[in-house]
Every structure is written in structure tokens, then in C-alpha cells.
Design an enzyme around this catalytic site. Structure first.
Site, PDB file in Angstrom:
ATOM      1  N   ARG A  51     -31.709 100.516  -6.744  1.00 24.27           N
ATOM      2  CA  ARG A  51     -32.944 100.095  -6.090  1.00 24.27           C
ATOM      3  C   ARG A  51     -33.455  98.843  -6.796  1.00 24.27           C
ATOM      4  O   ARG A  51     -33.393  98.748  -8.035  1.00 24.27           O
ATOM      5  CB  ARG A  51     -34.017 101.188  -6.163  1.00 24.27           C
ATOM      6  CG  ARG A  51     -33.760 102.395  -5.270  1.00 24.27           C
ATOM      7  CD  ARG A  51     -33.851 102.047  -3.769  1.00 24.27           C
ATOM      8  NE  ARG A  51     -33.666 103.202  -2.916  1.00 24.27           N
ATOM      9  CZ  ARG A  51     -32.519 103.529  -2.317  1.00 24.27           C
ATOM     10  NH1 ARG A  51     -31.434 102.800  -2.489  1.00 24.27           N
ATOM     11  NH2 ARG A  51     -32.459 104.579  -1.523  1.00 24.27           N
ATOM     12  N   HIS A  72     -28.316  95.212   1.179  1.00 24.17           N
ATOM     13  CA  HIS A  72     -28.413  96.681   1.057  1.00 24.17           C
ATOM     14  C   HIS A  72     -27.364  97.362   1.952  1.00 24.17           C
ATOM     15  O   HIS A  72     -27.705  98.166   2.826  1.00 24.17           O
ATOM     16  CB  HIS A  72     -29.835  97.170   1.410  1.00 24.17           C
ATOM     17  CG  HIS A  72     -30.135  98.551   0.877  1.00 24.17           C
ATOM     18  ND1 HIS A  72     -31.380  98.918   0.401  1.00 24.17           N
ATOM     19  CD2 HIS A  72     -29.357  99.653   0.753  1.00 24.17           C
ATOM     20  CE1 HIS A  72     -31.344 100.190   0.015  1.00 24.17           C
ATOM     21  NE2 HIS A  72     -30.128 100.661   0.220  1.00 24.17           N
TER      22      HIS A  72
HETATM   23  P1  NDP Z   1     -28.014 111.309  -8.455  1.00 23.61           P
HETATM   24  O1  NDP Z   1     -29.400 111.832  -8.354  1.00 23.61           O
HETATM   25  O2  NDP Z   1     -26.881 112.213  -8.081  1.00 23.61           O
HETATM   26  O3  NDP Z   1     -27.741 110.801  -9.951  1.00 23.61           O
HETATM   27  C1  NDP Z   1     -28.691 110.096 -10.675  1.00 23.61           C
HETATM   28  C2  NDP Z   1     -28.144 109.804 -12.062  1.00 23.61           C
HETATM   29  O4  NDP Z   1     -29.096 108.970 -12.741  1.00 23.61           O
HETATM   30  C3  NDP Z   1     -27.964 111.066 -12.923  1.00 23.61           C
HETATM   31  O5  NDP Z   1     -26.811 110.953 -13.721  1.00 23.61           O
HETATM   32  C4  NDP Z   1     -29.215 111.047 -13.807  1.00 23.61           C
HETATM   33  O6  NDP Z   1     -29.063 111.656 -15.076  1.00 23.61           O
HETATM   34  C5  NDP Z   1     -29.420 109.562 -14.000  1.00 23.61           C
HETATM   35  N1  NDP Z   1     -30.818 109.272 -14.351  1.00 23.61           N
HETATM   36  C6  NDP Z   1     -31.935 109.539 -13.637  1.00 23.61           C
HETATM   37  N2  NDP Z   1     -33.036 109.137 -14.287  1.00 23.61           N
HETATM   38  C7  NDP Z   1     -32.603 108.627 -15.464  1.00 23.61           C
HETATM   39  C8  NDP Z   1     -33.258 108.076 -16.596  1.00 23.61           C
HETATM   40  N3  NDP Z   1     -34.594 107.975 -16.655  1.00 23.61           N
HETATM   41  N4  NDP Z   1     -32.515 107.659 -17.640  1.00 23.61           N
HETATM   42  C9  NDP Z   1     -31.159 107.781 -17.615  1.00 23.61           C
HETATM   43  N5  NDP Z   1     -30.467 108.301 -16.563  1.00 23.61           N
HETATM   44  C10 NDP Z   1     -31.192 108.711 -15.510  1.00 23.61           C
HETATM   45  O7  NDP Z   1     -27.972 109.980  -7.579  1.00 23.61           O
HETATM   46  P2  NDP Z   1     -26.764 109.419  -6.707  1.00 23.61           P
HETATM   47  O8  NDP Z   1     -25.593 109.201  -7.597  1.00 23.61           O
HETATM   48  O9  NDP Z   1     -26.554 110.253  -5.508  1.00 23.61           O
HETATM   49  O10 NDP Z   1     -27.369 108.031  -6.205  1.00 23.61           O
HETATM   50  C11 NDP Z   1     -27.781 107.034  -7.099  1.00 23.61           C
HETATM   51  C12 NDP Z   1     -28.637 106.009  -6.394  1.00 23.61           C
HETATM   52  O11 NDP Z   1     -27.814 105.127  -5.619  1.00 23.61           O
HETATM   53  C13 NDP Z   1     -29.600 106.534  -5.320  1.00 23.61           C
HETATM   54  O12 NDP Z   1     -30.743 107.047  -5.906  1.00 23.61           O
HETATM   55  C14 NDP Z   1     -29.869 105.323  -4.491  1.00 23.61           C
HETATM   56  O13 NDP Z   1     -30.990 104.665  -4.999  1.00 23.61           O
HETATM   57  C15 NDP Z   1     -28.660 104.463  -4.693  1.00 23.61           C
HETATM   58  N6  NDP Z   1     -27.925 104.235  -3.442  1.00 23.61           N
HETATM   59  C16 NDP Z   1     -27.803 102.943  -2.982  1.00 23.61           C
HETATM   60  C17 NDP Z   1     -27.080 102.666  -1.848  1.00 23.61           C
HETATM   61  C18 NDP Z   1     -26.876 101.258  -1.395  1.00 23.61           C
HETATM   62  O14 NDP Z   1     -26.349 101.039  -0.309  1.00 23.61           O
HETATM   63  N7  NDP Z   1     -27.230 100.261  -2.176  1.00 23.61           N
HETATM   64  C19 NDP Z   1     -26.462 103.730  -1.075  1.00 23.61           C
HETATM   65  C20 NDP Z   1     -26.617 105.039  -1.646  1.00 23.61           C
HETATM   66  C21 NDP Z   1     -27.335 105.275  -2.781  1.00 23.61           C
HETATM   67  P3  NDP Z   1     -28.741 113.230 -15.238  1.00 23.61           P
HETATM   68  O15 NDP Z   1     -27.273 113.360 -14.901  1.00 23.61           O
HETATM   69  O16 NDP Z   1     -29.034 113.500 -16.670  1.00 23.61           O
HETATM   70  O17 NDP Z   1     -29.628 113.951 -14.278  1.00 23.61           O
HETATM   71  C1  OXD Z   2     -29.409 105.381   0.419  1.00 19.66           C
HETATM   72  C2  OXD Z   2     -29.321 103.959   0.621  1.00 19.66           C
HETATM   73  O1  OXD Z   2     -30.183 105.820  -0.422  1.00 19.66           O
HETATM   74  O2  OXD Z   2     -28.778 103.541   1.654  1.00 19.66           O
HETATM   75  O3  OXD Z   2     -28.691 106.114   1.116  1.00 19.66           O
HETATM   76  O4  OXD Z   2     -29.772 103.190  -0.222  1.00 19.66           O
END
Ligand code: NDP
Ligand code: OXD
Length: 314
Positions: free
Chosen positions: A229, A277
Site C-alpha cells: 500500500r 495497482h
Molecule cells: P497477510 O495478512 O497474509 O500477511 C501480512 C504479513 O505482514 C505477515 O507476515 C505479518 O506478520 C506482517 N506484518 C504485519 N504487520 C507487521 C508489522 N507491524 N511489522 C512487521 N510485519 C508485519 O497479507 P497478504 O500476504 O495476504 O497481503 C499482503 C498485502 O499485499 C495486502 O495487505 C495488500 O495490501 C497487498 N496486496 C497488493 C496487491 C496489489 O495488486 N498491489 C494485490 C494483493 C495484495 P505476522 O506473520 O507476524 O503476522
Molecule cells: C488487494 C489489492 O488488496 O488489489 O487485493 O490491492
């Protein structure tokens, strides 16, 4: 299903991305009552919302709302609504194809830089036969911030390409790559990351966390890939560090303001690649099925699939 007994769902058609999910939901569950605008000042029949963004002012008009489901992987567009009551359950989309699409996109960006694709294209345009040195991936560390449902697939793909991969998470657990945990290991993690891939959720903790002080910790000549993001990165700080030469460049798919305004200095910057995006998108079928399954679970009082922990924001 009798239509008067089916749940009533509100979908907010804020983009084509949501519209295609709306069409799929209508065709998979023709008896489900799905509206796209609130009928009247408030609608006590709506119990579920399926959306990417939830503007302020909507939730208070849905007094019996119990589920707010994100059509995307991130639920930040729903969690950011200031008036979403705390008892409403929030879910997000998780499906295996998303990790693969994201791995394709992230490796594309890293390899484009690592293997000097823009330079090869220039040489091609100039009919210039000039062999470039082949870099050694085993000497290069990629740091993946966030090792969740998507980050873990991305990390595995980079390992398969021969890179050294490390990851950073909030909590400790078993992982296939060396893990750095929390604020206390963040600097150590950043100091090793020649490529930094941001796959964190957008939460109060991650907002603005890639600021000048953090990005400065990366080795000189590092490259940032932000596919999470835009608001996680302080954009002005990133730009200064690229312009000062501390960072070699960035591939940015997400921005604090989307669409990225036409006057943004990121456009046409020679060391920055902007994409709109489109790194990855949850496949329509599984996401709609997950939503329908969660409606069923909600009705039967069962735990929901992929529920967000509202206390941490992901
Ligand atoms: P998840 O919720 O499965 O994983 C999030 C990860 O981030 C976890 O490993 C978590 O740690 C870690 N995390 C969260 N907060 C912190 C912090 N404060 N410090 C350190 N690590 C942290 O998310 P996804 O993998 O499913 O997705 C990730 C992101 O990708 C989404 O939130 C979205 O914003 C983005 N996205 C973007 C897209 C695009 O087209 N650009 C498409 C799809 C998604 P822990 O393992 O310890 O919980
Ligand atoms: C999602 C994205 O969160 O598209 O799926 O960013």
C-alpha cells in the site's frame, strides 16, 4: 433459497474491480438479495457488505450489519471507515493464485533491474552488440517485508531464482527463510536488503513506516519494490533518497493517492517505474465462493474464513 429469507448484501461499486465481483456474485447466487445503493435513509435488512472501500457514513445506515467482506486481499479500505462498529466482523480475500501473480510481478521488477533490462532495450534500439556482465544472484539479498499468504509465495519464488532471501514479520514463527521479527530486528533486516519488497498490510503500525530513517538503513544502491500500500512509504523521503543516489530506484505499484496524480514526480522518473495497482488481483471465482461460504458460516454461527483481527488491522 426463498428470496425473502436470503441475506441482503450491499456491494459498493467503487471500481471495475468490484463490478466484476458483483456480476460474478449475481450469476453464482441469483437468489441472493444484492443491492448497490442503500434504499432509504437506512436499511435494517442488510447484514453483509462486500466491497473494497467503505466510505464514512455508510455503516451507520446499516444498523444490522454483521459482516464487512473485502473483495481484495487487503481490508484496509474497509477498516479505515471511522464509523464501522467494533462488533462487525471483517474478512479479506485469500486464494492461492494471488501469491503466484504477485510472485510473477515482483520477480519481473527485480529481474528487470538486476539483469539491466532497460539498458538491453537501449542497446537493442541502437543496434549495439555489447555484452553485459552476468550478476550473481547468490551474492544478493532480497528482504521481503511481510511473510503472509502472499509474501511467503514471493519469498519461495525468489529462493528458486537463486537469491538469498530474508523476511521480516511482526510475530515469530517457523519459516523457510531467515526471519527477522518486530521493531527490534528491523534495522538488522534492512541493513542486509539490497532489494526490499514491501508486502505488509496497511495498519496503524505500518503506516509511514518506510520513512527516510528506515530507507536510509538499506545498503547504498538498494532497490525498493512496493506492491503493498502506498501509505506505508513516505513518498517524499523515497524520492529524495533516489535523487541523492542512496537508492538505485524503485518499482511502485501502489500510492498514497490513486490514481497517481499526473504531476507526481514519480512519473517519467528515470529510476522509478510506476504501475497502476495491477501487481496481482484475487481471482473472481474463489473470492465470491469464499464470501458465499462466509454468509453461510455467519448464519450458522461458525468461525469465518480469513477473518481480520481488528485489534491489529490485518
Ligand atoms: P497477510 O495478512 O497474509 O500477511 C501480512 C504479513 O505482514 C505477515 O507476515 C505479518 O506478520 C506482517 N506484518 C504485519 N504487520 C507487521 C508489522 N507491524 N511489522 C512487521 N510485519 C508485519 O497479507 P497478504 O500476504 O495476504 O497481503 C499482503 C498485502 O499485499 C495486502 O495487505 C495488500 O495490501 C497487498 N496486496 C497488493 C496487491 C496489489 O495488486 N498491489 C494485490 C494483493 C495484495 P505476522 O506473520 O507476524 O503476522
Ligand atoms: C488487494 C489489492 O488488496 O488489489 O487485493 O490491492
Amino acid at each position: 433459497m426463498q428470496s425473502h429469507l436470503s441475506p441482503k448484501v450491499l456491494m459498493l461499486l467503487t471500481s471495475d474491480f468490484v463490478k466484476s465481483r458483483y456480476e460474478a456474485l449475481r450469476s453464482r447466487a441469483p437468489d441472493l438479495r444484492v443491492i448497490t445503493e442503500i434504499e432509504g435513509a437506512s436499511d435494517p435488512d442488510v447484514t453483509a457488505l462486500f466491497a473494497f472501500k467503505l466510505p464514512a457514513g455508510i455503516a451507520p445506515r446499516l444498523p444490522n450489519l454483521r459482516l464487512a467482506a473485502s473483495v481484495g486481499a487487503g481490508a484496509d479500505g474497509i477498516l479505515s471507515a471511522p464509523d464501522l462498529p467494533p462488533h462487525v466482523k471483517v474478512t479479506r480475500a485469500v486464494e492461492p493464485g494471488l501469491g503466484f501473480s504477485m510472485a510473477q510481478f515482483v520477480t519481473l521488477q527485480i529481474l528487470r533491474h538486476f539483469r539491466s533490462l532497460p539498458l538491453m532495450e537501449q542497446q537493442h534500439a541502437a543496434s549495439e552488440w555489447k555484452r553485459l556482465a552476468v550478476p550473481d544472484a547468490s551474492q544478493v539479498t532480497v528482504g521481503v517485508m511481510g511473510l503472509g499468504s502472499i509474501g511467503s509465495v514471493v519469498a519461495d519464488s525468489l529462493v528458486a531464482l537463486g537469491f538469498k532471501v530474508i523476511a521480516w514479520t511482526r510475530t515469530s514463527r517457523d519459516a523457510r527463510v531467515p526471519l527477522f521479527v518486530g521493531e527490534r530486528q528491523k534495522d538488522e533486516f534492512l541493513a542486509q536488503s539490497k532489494y526490499l519488497v514491501c508486502l505488509l498490510p496497511f495498519t496503524p503500525e505500518t503506516k509511514g513506516s518506510l520513512d527516510r530513517a528506515s530507507l536510509r538503513k538499506l545498503p547504498k544502491g538498494s532497490f525498493l519494490v512496493n506492491v503493498a500500500r502506498g501509505g506505508i512509504v513516505v513518498e517524499g523521503d523515497l524520492l529524495s533518497l533516489v535523487n541523492e543516489g542512496h537508492l538505485a530506484g524503485a518499482a511502485l505499484d501502489v500510492f498514497a493517492t490513486e490514481p497517481l496524480p499526473g504531476d507526481s514526480p514519480f512519473w517519467r522518473h528515470e529510476h522509478i517505474l510506476v504501475t497502476p495497482h495491477i501487481a496481482a488481483q484475487p481471482t473472481v471465482g474463489p473470492v465470491v465462493n469464499q464470501f458465499l461460504e462466509n454468509l453461510r458460516r455467519l448464519a450458522q454461527g461458525q468461525p469465518l474464513l480469513n477473518e481480520v483481527d481488528r485489534s491489529v488491522g490485518y
